[in-house]
Design a protein around this motif. Structure first.
Motif, short mmCIF file in Angstrom:
data_model
loop_
_atom_site.label_atom_id
_atom_site.label_comp_id
_atom_site.label_asym_id
_atom_site.label_seq_id
_atom_site.Cartn_x
_atom_site.Cartn_y
_atom_site.Cartn_z
N HIS A 1 42.32 43.86 36.22
CA HIS A 1 42.70 42.46 36.23
C HIS A 1 43.23 42.09 37.60
O HIS A 1 43.44 42.96 38.46
CB HIS A 1 43.74 42.17 35.14
N ASN B 1 44.52 49.72 37.36
CA ASN B 1 45.34 48.67 37.94
C ASN B 1 46.56 49.23 38.68
O ASN B 1 47.26 48.49 39.35
CB ASN B 1 45.80 47.70 36.85
N SER C 1 33.83 42.31 32.84
CA SER C 1 34.79 43.34 32.44
C SER C 1 34.07 44.67 32.23
O SER C 1 33.72 45.03 31.12
CB SER C 1 35.51 42.93 31.15
#
Length: 227
Positions: free
Chosen positions: A61, A147, A56
């Motif tokens: 994600h 994202n 991370s």
């Protein structure tokens, strides 16, 4: 009758290749430690290209979008090449060293394996040492990892604005078309939401953006040969 695995160029090969890569990324992060992130991208769906991630560093994600670096590579098509050992900064100021290794189905680029190393603390140590010897390196460019592909498009627009040295909304028609040409070359127009974001940044209508893009494409189109 035994089933054979698809070969490069055959239907299903890209899916099998990406699936086979997923277990590898956990092993790589375990080897490099907590400051490492490995991201597996499927370039066939750029709005949600992240199909697997370990570590991370960029806070993305599965189902997240590619960065503008991936967008640039995607715009190059099958002529794109590996982008290795480049250094960028995240929006919160951390320094990331990355490599993007393209995955191909035959000659066709279908994805990428990206390695991101957070080298912020190492650079702080280097800065302390270089201060002693009087050398300073320029700050690396900032890269947005998000994202949401809309965030990536907005970042590309900000980069073009920085190159111009003034707000894009103050551009003349000629300068505006130069911006549209640059954005088109970087593959931004492949996304449906791009026209609205570009129009808002340029201070014009969506129809004007499409008209500018049409004009730009007509400039670069090969001349018609009459028979």
């Amino acid at each position: 009758m035994a089933h054979t695995k698809p070969a490069p160029g055959e239907e299903g090969f890209a899916d099998r290749m990406l699936e086979a890569m997923k277990p590898v990324i956990d092993g790589l992060v375990a080897t490099f430690g907590s400051n490492c992130e490995i991201v597996l991208h499927d370039y066939r769906r750029p709005e949600a290209s992240v199909v697997a991630i370990a570590g991370s560093v960029t806070s993305r994600h599965v189902g997240g979008a590619m960065s503008e670096i991936g967008l640039d590579l995607l715009a190059q098509g099958d002529d794109a090449e590996y982008k290795l050992n480049y250094v960028t900064r995240t929006s919160d100021g951390r320094t990331i060293k990355s490599s993007t290794m393209l995955l191909r189905d035959g000659a066709r680029v279908v994805g990428a394996l990206c390695v991101n190393l957070d080298i912020t603390e190492l650079r702080m140590a280097v800065a302390a040492m270089t201060d002693l010897i009087g050398q300073n390196d320029p700050a690396p460019p900032t890269t947005l990892f998000s994202n949401d592909i809309s965030d990536v498009i907005t970042t590309v627009l900000a980069q073009e604005e920085e190159r111009q040295g003034r707000p894009l909304a103050y551009n003349t028609r000629q300068s505006r078309q130069q911006v549209v040409r640059a954005l088109d070359k970087r593959g931004v127009f492949r996304f449906p939401q791009a026209a609205n974001l570009i129009a808002e940044r340029l201070g014009v209508s969506r129809a004007t953006v499409y008209a500018d893009r049409t004009a730009v494409k007509q400039e670069t189109a090969p001349p018609q040969v009459e028979g």
